[in-house]
Enzyme design. Sequence first.
Site, PDB file in Angstrom:
ATOM      1  N   ARG A  36      -0.900  -5.066   1.451  1.00 43.50           N
ATOM      2  CA  ARG A  36       0.078  -4.760   2.510  1.00 43.50           C
ATOM      3  C   ARG A  36       0.848  -6.040   2.756  1.00 43.50           C
ATOM      4  O   ARG A  36       0.272  -7.059   3.135  1.00 43.50           O
ATOM      5  CB  ARG A  36      -0.617  -4.281   3.783  1.00 43.50           C
ATOM      6  CG  ARG A  36       0.301  -4.252   4.982  1.00 43.50           C
ATOM      7  CD  ARG A  36      -0.273  -3.506   6.152  1.00 43.50           C
ATOM      8  NE  ARG A  36      -0.267  -2.081   5.900  1.00 43.50           N
ATOM      9  CZ  ARG A  36      -0.415  -1.156   6.860  1.00 43.50           C
ATOM     10  NH1 ARG A  36      -0.581  -1.518   8.118  1.00 43.50           N
ATOM     11  NH2 ARG A  36      -0.396   0.126   6.558  1.00 43.50           N
TER      12      ARG A  36
ATOM     13  N   ARG B 275      -5.739  10.094   5.347  1.00 45.45           N
ATOM     14  CA  ARG B 275      -5.520   8.832   4.637  1.00 45.45           C
ATOM     15  C   ARG B 275      -6.708   8.542   3.727  1.00 45.45           C
ATOM     16  O   ARG B 275      -6.542   8.107   2.584  1.00 45.45           O
ATOM     17  CB  ARG B 275      -5.324   7.669   5.624  1.00 45.45           C
ATOM     18  CG  ARG B 275      -4.008   7.630   6.356  1.00 45.45           C
ATOM     19  CD  ARG B 275      -2.816   7.492   5.440  1.00 45.45           C
ATOM     20  NE  ARG B 275      -2.862   6.282   4.633  1.00 45.45           N
ATOM     21  CZ  ARG B 275      -2.509   5.060   5.032  1.00 45.45           C
ATOM     22  NH1 ARG B 275      -2.043   4.882   6.254  1.00 45.45           N
ATOM     23  NH2 ARG B 275      -2.569   4.016   4.216  1.00 45.45           N
TER      24      ARG B 275
HETATM   25  N1   CP Z   1      -0.457   4.532   9.165  1.00 40.98           N
HETATM   26  C1   CP Z   1      -0.902   3.311   8.834  1.00 40.98           C
HETATM   27  O1   CP Z   1      -0.608   2.770   7.770  1.00 40.98           O
HETATM   28  O2   CP Z   1      -1.714   2.741   9.772  1.00 40.98           O
HETATM   29  P1   CP Z   1      -2.261   1.246   9.794  1.00 40.98           P
HETATM   30  O3   CP Z   1      -1.089   0.351  10.055  1.00 40.98           O
HETATM   31  O4   CP Z   1      -3.248   1.238  10.918  1.00 40.98           O
HETATM   32  O5   CP Z   1      -2.893   0.941   8.471  1.00 40.98           O
HETATM   33  N1  NVA Z   2       6.865   1.823   9.918  1.00 39.68           N
HETATM   34  C1  NVA Z   2       5.651   1.248  10.440  1.00 39.68           C
HETATM   35  C2  NVA Z   2       4.466   1.917   9.804  1.00 39.68           C
HETATM   36  C3  NVA Z   2       3.140   1.387  10.264  1.00 39.68           C
HETATM   37  C4  NVA Z   2       1.990   2.066   9.573  1.00 39.68           C
HETATM   38  C5  NVA Z   2       5.637  -0.241  10.191  1.00 39.68           C
HETATM   39  O1  NVA Z   2       6.020  -0.657   9.087  1.00 39.68           O
HETATM   40  O2  NVA Z   2       5.271  -0.985  11.091  1.00 39.68           O
END
Ligand code: CP
Ligand code: NVA
Length: 308
Positions: free
Chosen positions: A108, A293
């Site tokens: 991420r 998920r």
């Molecule tokens: N929806 C989602 O990606 O949640 P997190 O940011 O908690 O991983």
């Molecule tokens: N669009 C949001 C999604 C979080 C899961 C973000 O990038 O913060």
Amino acid sequence: MAKDFLGLSDAGGDVVAAMINDAIDRKAARHGWPKARPDADAPLAGHVLAMIFEKNSTRTRVSFDMAMRQLGGSALILEAGSTQIGRGESIADTARVLSRMVDAIMIRTDDHAKIEELAHYAEVPVINGLTDLSHPCQIVADLLTVVERGFALPGLQLAWLGDGNNVANSLIEAAGLMKFTIRIGGPAGYEPDAGFVARARAAGGEVILTQDARQAVAGAQVVVTDTWVSMGQAGGDAHVAAMQPYQVNSALMAAADPAAMFLHCLPAHRNEEVTDEVMDGPQSAVWDEAENRLHAQKSVLLWALGKL
Ligand code: CP
Ligand code: NVA
């Protein structure tokens, strides 16, 4: 050649459909089991996933960790700030080293170019756990939730309200792959990525951009929103003010198909992009979506590791 999952198109529509079917089967097969007991076939026994986080996460980290346990393998979490990445070791060298020690990498991060670089240098599959550009794993879970509720994907009418963000981009990608209609209702200046829109249209999805929230939801079977200000975005008063007409509330849901379901990837900012009434109401599928998920991640991992 490692099978990377940087976007839904890396898999393609047929594979995404297979991922959904596999997730439905695996979810049913272990119904009621203790959550960390491995699936009967433990297909990833002996495998380990490394997860790199350069942004916060609850669902992504827990679902990938539990997915690996249920598939018979294990996962380790690397908070980027406490690794040498945080002190400037290159993405390329990190990719080379991790490839010698783990079977797959989930990351991420912010700039999508970083995940492309990681995938280029890694010898093991790289999975996109969210970038500023896209969030494909979320959309496999969302599509699974839609299918579970009895909707067919081809021809589906889906509405997205608010910011044209990373989740919106991946949903648009899905519209092209799975041949459904997505109407984006949002303010000028906050549109989704033009490349995603063009590619989805070329692939056979219908993508409609409107600034009229009611036009976006008219006839929609699925209504989706997300935070108005994503992680890493500056936000500010003008940004939030521009989003106000796109709040998903009971009045807006009433303008959708009477059987419409509501989705939100979470975390939600209650009574900003969605009211409590909708989040906690009978049309909301957000808790199933969050659970999914886990089931979706298992399919993504199996595909990336050549077992789907
Ligand atoms: N929806 C989602 O990606 O949640 P997190 O940011 O908690 O991983
Ligand atoms: N669009 C949001 C999604 C979080 C899961 C973000 O990038 O913060």
